[in-house]
Design an enzyme around this catalytic site. Structure first.
Site, short mmCIF file in Angstrom:
data_model
loop_
_atom_site.label_atom_id
_atom_site.label_comp_id
_atom_site.label_asym_id
_atom_site.label_seq_id
_atom_site.Cartn_x
_atom_site.Cartn_y
_atom_site.Cartn_z
N LYS A 231 0.86 -1.12 0.05
CA LYS A 231 0.12 -0.06 0.18
C LYS A 231 0.86 1.28 0.08
CE LYS A 231 -3.93 2.37 0.42
NZ LYS A 231 -3.39 3.70 1.08
N GLU B 248 0.99 6.79 -6.73
CA GLU B 248 -0.19 7.77 -7.01
C GLU B 248 0.41 9.31 -6.81
OE1 GLU B 248 -3.00 9.36 -3.33
OE2 GLU B 248 -3.27 7.27 -4.02
#
Length: 289
Positions: free
Chosen positions: A162, A169
């Site tokens: 993650k 991102e």
């Protein structure tokens, strides 16, 4: 299945709702939310059937540490504690050892989907033991879209994956931001919403983020109501630090993180130094503050 969710913020409350829509029994607890189903962690643990599954969706750091500690004091061997927040993977590895010393399972499940997860589903990146994964898999299957969840490795792996996800991102957001600024600054009367829509029709840069850009430009074509101040959750920093530790070049992610720092400066001291030096060596004009 039955499970408890501790933390009923935007993510936790939507996850609880999605699970209920799929027929799961969810007991939600939050110290502040009026929508909680139980009034205390004691009541939450007492009402959960064994093996109990308690999923923490609280901010990383001290809040997560406190919730996991409080749950561990109340749970029994064979139960499962899940950290679904944005914890540092090193913390997850440490917590797993403490929790499992008492016979309680621990999983770190990196959770992505934001406010859209209720309808679209969540991407779930799980770290832990296969037997713990099996306990919660019926819920994961309904929280996620098809192929949207996986046991990616042992303790810590879920939050590591993650973390890297969030680092990527950062880079994607920075690239879109720079591209649209270049379009906006050009000599052409460009419709940014139309271009975002156009790019989403089969181009190599199409994405869900670009679909969200369409929405943003439709609501506010010049983004007049948005200040260019960008926070960071911490995972971008951890990604860069881990890249340094592992000797992995990550110039795009690093630059996108530093760009966020720049966004928070009203008047950069570094730029003041550069302006002053240009004045000293070249006699260039300096704007007065």
């Amino acid at each position: 299945m039955q499970l408890g969710i501790v933390g009923l913020g935007r993510m936790g409350s939507n996850m609880a709702e999605r699970l209920r829509r799929h027929g799961h029994e969810v007991l939600g607890y939050s110290r502040t939310s009026p929508d909680r189903d139980v009034q205390s962690l004691d009541e939450l643990v007492q009402r959960l059937s064994r093996p109990r599954v308690a999923w923490a969706m609280v901010p990383a750091g001290d809040p997560t540490e406190l919730v996991i500690s409080d749950l561990l004091a109340r749970m029994e061997p064979g139960d499962l504690i899940i950290d679904g927040g944005n914890s540092n993977f090193h913390d997850s590895q440490r917590r797993a050892k403490i929790v499992e010393e008492k016979g309680v399972y621990f999983m770190d499940i990196g959770t992505s989907g934001g406010i859209w997860g209720l309808e679209r589903g969540y991407c779930l990146m799980a770290g832990g033991k296969p037997e713990a994964f099996a306990l919660v898999e019926p819920a994961l299957k309904d929280l996620a879209p098809p192929q949207g969840y996986a046991l990616v490795g042992p303790h810590g792996a879920g939050h590591f994956v993650k973390m890297v996800h969030n680092g990527i991102e950062y880079g994607m957001l920075q690239a879109y931001g720079e591209g649209f600024e270049l379009l906006q600054a050009s000599e052409f009367p460009l419709d940014l919403e139309r271009i975002a829509t156009l790019w989403n029709q089969g181009s190599v840069v199409q994405s869900w983020l670009l679909q969200l850009a369409e929405r943003a430009f439709a609501a506010d074509p010049e983004l007049k109501d948005v200040r260019g101040y960008v926070e960071d959750s911490g995972e971008g920093r951890w990604t860069v630090l881990e890249a340094v530790n592992l000797g992995v070049p990550a110039p795009v992610i690093s630059a996108s993180l530093f760009a966020r720092f720049v966004s928070r400066q009203e008047d950069s001291f570094a730029m003041k130094v550069i302006a002053a030096l240009r004045r000293e060596f070249g006699g260039h004009r300096v704007l007065e503050s």
